[in-house]
Design an enzyme around this catalytic site. Structure first.
Site, PDB file in Angstrom:
ATOM      1  N   THR A  10       0.857  -1.182   0.000  1.00 34.87           N
ATOM      2  CA  THR A  10       0.000   0.000   0.000  1.00 34.87           C
ATOM      3  C   THR A  10       0.891   1.229   0.000  1.00 34.87           C
ATOM      4  OG1 THR A  10      -1.625  -1.226   1.249  1.00 34.87           O
ATOM      5  CG2 THR A  10      -1.824   1.165   1.265  1.00 34.87           C
ATOM      6  N   PHE A  24      -6.113  -6.395  -1.294  1.00 29.66           N
ATOM      7  CA  PHE A  24      -7.285  -6.147  -0.444  1.00 29.66           C
ATOM      8  C   PHE A  24      -7.458  -7.330   0.510  1.00 29.66           C
ATOM      9  CE2 PHE A  24      -8.430  -2.403  -2.705  1.00 29.66           C
ATOM     10  CZ  PHE A  24      -8.131  -2.634  -4.041  1.00 29.66           C
ATOM     11  N   ASN A  53      -9.758   1.455   2.179  1.00 25.96           N
ATOM     12  CA  ASN A  53      -9.448   1.253   3.605  1.00 25.96           C
ATOM     13  C   ASN A  53      -9.991   2.387   4.457  1.00 25.96           C
ATOM     14  OD1 ASN A  53      -8.313  -1.218   3.335  1.00 25.96           O
ATOM     15  ND2 ASN A  53      -6.250  -0.619   3.966  1.00 25.96           N
ATOM     16  N   CYS A  81      -3.012  -2.012   8.758  1.00 30.66           N
ATOM     17  CA  CYS A  81      -3.471  -1.267   7.586  1.00 30.66           C
ATOM     18  C   CYS A  81      -4.333  -0.056   7.902  1.00 30.66           C
ATOM     19  CB  CYS A  81      -4.205  -2.233   6.656  1.00 30.66           C
ATOM     20  SG  CYS A  81      -3.063  -3.450   5.999  1.00 30.66           S
TER      21      CYS A  81
HETATM   22  C1  UDX Z   1       3.181  -4.401   4.557  1.00 31.45           C
HETATM   23  C2  UDX Z   1       2.262  -3.251   4.893  1.00 31.45           C
HETATM   24  O1  UDX Z   1       1.821  -3.417   6.241  1.00 31.45           O
HETATM   25  C3  UDX Z   1       1.078  -3.286   3.975  1.00 31.45           C
HETATM   26  O2  UDX Z   1       0.266  -2.144   4.177  1.00 31.45           O
HETATM   27  C4  UDX Z   1       1.570  -3.273   2.562  1.00 31.45           C
HETATM   28  O3  UDX Z   1       0.445  -3.378   1.711  1.00 31.45           O
HETATM   29  C5  UDX Z   1       2.520  -4.421   2.328  1.00 31.45           C
HETATM   30  O4  UDX Z   1       3.604  -4.369   3.231  1.00 31.45           O
HETATM   31  P1  UDX Z   1       3.092  -6.721   5.574  1.00 31.45           P
HETATM   32  O5  UDX Z   1       3.313  -7.878   4.678  1.00 31.45           O
HETATM   33  O6  UDX Z   1       2.220  -6.833   6.773  1.00 31.45           O
HETATM   34  O7  UDX Z   1       2.483  -5.595   4.729  1.00 31.45           O
HETATM   35  O8  UDX Z   1       4.538  -6.208   6.041  1.00 31.45           O
HETATM   36  P2  UDX Z   1       5.577  -7.090   6.839  1.00 31.45           P
HETATM   37  O9  UDX Z   1       4.892  -8.245   7.475  1.00 31.45           O
HETATM   38  O10 UDX Z   1       6.362  -6.129   7.626  1.00 31.45           O
HETATM   39  O11 UDX Z   1       6.470  -7.710   5.663  1.00 31.45           O
HETATM   40  C6  UDX Z   1       7.352  -6.918   4.951  1.00 31.45           C
HETATM   41  C7  UDX Z   1       8.520  -7.855   4.591  1.00 31.45           C
HETATM   42  O12 UDX Z   1       9.409  -7.195   3.697  1.00 31.45           O
HETATM   43  C8  UDX Z   1       9.337  -8.249   5.825  1.00 31.45           C
HETATM   44  O13 UDX Z   1       9.444  -9.652   5.861  1.00 31.45           O
HETATM   45  C9  UDX Z   1      10.712  -7.594   5.598  1.00 31.45           C
HETATM   46  O14 UDX Z   1      11.783  -8.388   6.079  1.00 31.45           O
HETATM   47  C10 UDX Z   1      10.761  -7.501   4.085  1.00 31.45           C
HETATM   48  N1  UDX Z   1      11.647  -6.447   3.585  1.00 31.45           N
HETATM   49  C11 UDX Z   1      11.500  -5.176   4.046  1.00 31.45           C
HETATM   50  C12 UDX Z   1      12.608  -6.772   2.621  1.00 31.45           C
HETATM   51  O15 UDX Z   1      12.731  -7.916   2.234  1.00 31.45           O
HETATM   52  N2  UDX Z   1      13.427  -5.780   2.140  1.00 31.45           N
HETATM   53  C13 UDX Z   1      13.324  -4.495   2.589  1.00 31.45           C
HETATM   54  O16 UDX Z   1      14.094  -3.626   2.138  1.00 31.45           O
HETATM   55  C14 UDX Z   1      12.341  -4.179   3.571  1.00 31.45           C
HETATM   56  C1  UDX Z   2      -8.002  -4.560   6.208  1.00 28.73           C
HETATM   57  C2  UDX Z   2      -8.945  -4.536   5.012  1.00 28.73           C
HETATM   58  O1  UDX Z   2     -10.171  -5.198   5.356  1.00 28.73           O
HETATM   59  C3  UDX Z   2      -8.292  -5.233   3.821  1.00 28.73           C
HETATM   60  O2  UDX Z   2      -9.145  -5.153   2.703  1.00 28.73           O
HETATM   61  C4  UDX Z   2      -6.962  -4.532   3.542  1.00 28.73           C
HETATM   62  O3  UDX Z   2      -6.313  -5.170   2.468  1.00 28.73           O
HETATM   63  C5  UDX Z   2      -6.067  -4.575   4.744  1.00 28.73           C
HETATM   64  O4  UDX Z   2      -6.726  -3.970   5.857  1.00 28.73           O
HETATM   65  P1  UDX Z   2      -7.282  -6.245   8.068  1.00 28.73           P
HETATM   66  O5  UDX Z   2      -6.732  -5.009   8.693  1.00 28.73           O
HETATM   67  O6  UDX Z   2      -6.411  -7.440   7.934  1.00 28.73           O
HETATM   68  O7  UDX Z   2      -7.821  -5.898   6.567  1.00 28.73           O
HETATM   69  O8  UDX Z   2      -8.536  -6.752   8.923  1.00 28.73           O
HETATM   70  P2  UDX Z   2     -10.070  -6.303   8.974  1.00 28.73           P
HETATM   71  O9  UDX Z   2     -10.865  -7.553   9.029  1.00 28.73           O
HETATM   72  O10 UDX Z   2     -10.360  -5.309   7.954  1.00 28.73           O
HETATM   73  O11 UDX Z   2     -10.189  -5.595  10.437  1.00 28.73           O
HETATM   74  C6  UDX Z   2      -9.482  -4.411  10.642  1.00 28.73           C
HETATM   75  C7  UDX Z   2      -9.836  -3.916  12.041  1.00 28.73           C
HETATM   76  O12 UDX Z   2     -11.211  -3.491  12.067  1.00 28.73           O
HETATM   77  C8  UDX Z   2      -9.699  -4.983  13.126  1.00 28.73           C
HETATM   78  O13 UDX Z   2      -9.146  -4.404  14.286  1.00 28.73           O
HETATM   79  C9  UDX Z   2     -11.127  -5.427  13.375  1.00 28.73           C
HETATM   80  O14 UDX Z   2     -11.320  -5.877  14.707  1.00 28.73           O
HETATM   81  C10 UDX Z   2     -11.885  -4.127  13.137  1.00 28.73           C
HETATM   82  N1  UDX Z   2     -13.275  -4.334  12.725  1.00 28.73           N
HETATM   83  C11 UDX Z   2     -13.534  -4.929  11.532  1.00 28.73           C
HETATM   84  C12 UDX Z   2     -14.293  -3.892  13.564  1.00 28.73           C
HETATM   85  O15 UDX Z   2     -14.042  -3.362  14.657  1.00 28.73           O
HETATM   86  N2  UDX Z   2     -15.589  -4.056  13.172  1.00 28.73           N
HETATM   87  C13 UDX Z   2     -15.906  -4.653  11.981  1.00 28.73           C
HETATM   88  O16 UDX Z   2     -17.096  -4.788  11.685  1.00 28.73           O
HETATM   89  C14 UDX Z   2     -14.855  -5.110  11.143  1.00 28.73           C
END
Ligand code: UDX
Ligand code: UDX
Length: 439
Positions: A122, A152, A211, A263
């Site tokens: 994102t 998503f 989002n 997110c």
């Molecule tokens: C993240 C963001 O939270 C999300 O909003 C975005 O859409 C995608 O990146 P997430 O997969 O949850 O999602 O991140 P994270 O679990 O921190 O994974 C990122 C990975 O990239 C880590 O494993 C990190 O080691 C790796 N990384 C980071 C690299 O390999 N090279 C880099 O330079 C930086």
């Molecule tokens: C979210 C978006 O749904 C997803 O499309 C995007 O790609 C990444 O961010 P995620 O954050 O993994 O996904 O979980 P989600 O199920 O969306 O819940 C997000 C937060 O909202 C959580 O803390 C959840 O407890 C809260 N939530 C969700 C509520 O409090 N009420 C609801 O009805 C739904």
């Protein structure tokens, strides 16, 4: 078709495994050597239902592999996906794009032949243009297109969301890049999943707008629920009643302690900053950010109120600390504010979570972590449900009552029924409904 996935986190690992399930050859790259070693040994570095089987079957089929060597991986693929972290930057809430730009430099340097470079992370509107500038500088002779393809995926249902998405959004005006993306998403294309081709910055905006809208919808019902409590209306039935309107829809209308996760908190903040910077502030999303932050902090006050206005010297039992069920992710979890608030009030915390305790121990102090839900209860002045894991939905209430110091439950996810709880002799507090005395 061969693709490289840079970043093997919650997004990159799930996306890479799902692409390999589509029959695409995927090499997942991560700089974290420990993470890659674990993946090569068949261990999952994150908890996501179904991921372990999906990864192992595709590794066995020879379509999925893992490496720390980005250069080698990028050399022989048609598309490279960037799925590295884009956390909120300390202090100002802008998205930290340093990882995205760092890997963009490495990809530009390593690619050979026409390559489609896809931002899956994102990223703020306009990031694709910045990535393109990096490519132009590093590889003036390069043959590539930079595409936006936002994810998503909801944690806990990420594989389902990837395999049966409501839509695929692809931001590029290049016909050649569109063809490559059709190939990568071919199985979804064949079963008529809506694929929206649009400009790169439009695709980037769709992700943030989606989002932010979802975060707004949750915050709306949270405020309505609080008002229902004051007016002795039933917040759950209000959510049901408005959700039956097709224009509103029943999803994401569950009132709770406030949204968390990796997110919504960071994406709403980043969009607010982008909007402020461009002179078109988003007043509604700004308010949502403030209301949600305050809500998470206010939840501890509900527990204090349920304990006759003081938790000093009392034991509080906490069930669930992850930001939502079916994940081990603690990022921005409401439990962080609830536990800190109760500890400030002098409470002793005993807590249990089915998957989140390993990560929670790194970000919470002074908590007595327990092996089961019931181990949290001895002598507790209140039982607080923060995350709605299924195993908390059918507790043996008689046993709970016997173990606790006093039969008080603060259910921040409304997984119990007020009448049943009162009949079981509990003082029961939830969200959106006035508290019932035990009868
Ligand atoms: C993240 C963001 O939270 C999300 O909003 C975005 O859409 C995608 O990146 P997430 O997969 O949850 O999602 O991140 P994270 O679990 O921190 O994974 C990122 C990975 O990239 C880590 O494993 C990190 O080691 C790796 N990384 C980071 C690299 O390999 N090279 C880099 O330079 C930086
Ligand atoms: C979210 C978006 O749904 C997803 O499309 C995007 O790609 C990444 O961010 P995620 O954050 O993994 O996904 O979980 P989600 O199920 O969306 O819940 C997000 C937060 O909202 C959580 O803390 C959840 O407890 C809260 N939530 C969700 C509520 O409090 N009420 C609801 O009805 C739904």
């Amino acid at each position: 078709m061969r693709v490289a996935m840079i970043g093997a986190g919650y997004v990159g690992l799930v996306s890479g495994a799902c692409f390999s399930e589509f029959g695409v050859d995927v090499i997942c790259v991560d700089e974290d050597r420990v993470k890659i070693n674990r993946l090569q040994a068949g261990e999952m570095p994150i908890y996501e239902p179904g991921l372990e089987d999906l990864v192992s079957s595709n590794v066995d089929a020879g379509r999925l592999s893992f490496t720390t060597d980005l250069k080698a991986a990028v050399g022989g693929v048609e598309a490279v996906f960037i799925a590295v972290g884009t956390p909120s930057r300390r202090g100002d809430g802008h998205a930290d794009l340093s990882y995205v730009y760092a890997v963009a430099e490495e990809i530009a340097d390593a690619m050979n032949g026409y390559t489609v470079v896809v931002t899956k992370s994102t990223v703020p509107v306009g990031t694709g243009r910045e990535v393109e500038k990096i490519f132009r500088r590093v590889r003036p002779d390069g043959n590539y297109d930079v595409v936006s393809n936002p994810e998503f995926l909801r944690e806990g249902s990420a594989i389902e969301d990837f395999m049966r998405p409501d839509r695929v959004v692809i931001g590029t005006k290049s016909k050649r890049a569109q063809d490559v993306m059709r190939q990568v998403y071919r199985p979804l294309y064949l079963n008529e999943t809506p694929v929206l081709f649009t400009s790169r910055q439009t695709a980037e905006m769709i992700k943030y707008a989606a989002n932010s809208f979802l975060a707004t919808k949750i915050t709306f019902i949270n405020e309505i629920a609080d008002l229902c409590e004051a007016l002795e209306a039933d917040g759950q039935d209000v959510a049901k009643g408005i959700g039956l309107d097709g224009r509103i829809g029943r999803k994401f209308l569950h009132a709770g302690p406030g949204y968390g996760g990796s997110c919504f908190p960071k994406d709403t903040l980043a969009l607010v900053r982008t909007a402020q910077q461009s002179g078109h502030p988003l007043k509604i999303v700004e308010t949502v950010v403030g209301v949600n932050d305050a809500r998470k902090k206010a939840m501890a006050e509900r527990v204090v109120a349920a304990c006759d206005s003081s938790v000093k010297g009392k034991t509080i039992a906490i069930l669930g600390v992850t930001f939502k069920p079916n994940t081990d992710d603690m990022r921005e979890a409401p439990s962080l504010d609830v536990v800190a608030g109760l500890q400030q009030g002098g409470a002793t915390i005993r807590a249990y979570d089915p998957e989140g305790m390993a990560q929670a121990k790194q970000v919470m102090e002074g908590v007595k972590w327990c092996e089961t839900a019931y181990d949290t209860l001895p002598g507790a002045a209140a039982l607080v449900i923060i995350t709605e894991w299924n195993e908390f939905r059918a507790l043996d209430l008689h046993r709970v009552k016997q173990l606790m110091g006093q039969p008080v439950m603060v259910d921040l996810r409304n997984i119990y029924n007020p009448e049943e709880m009162a009949a079981a002799g509990f003082r029961y507090y939830c969200i959106g409904r006035a508290a019932l005395p035990p009868f």
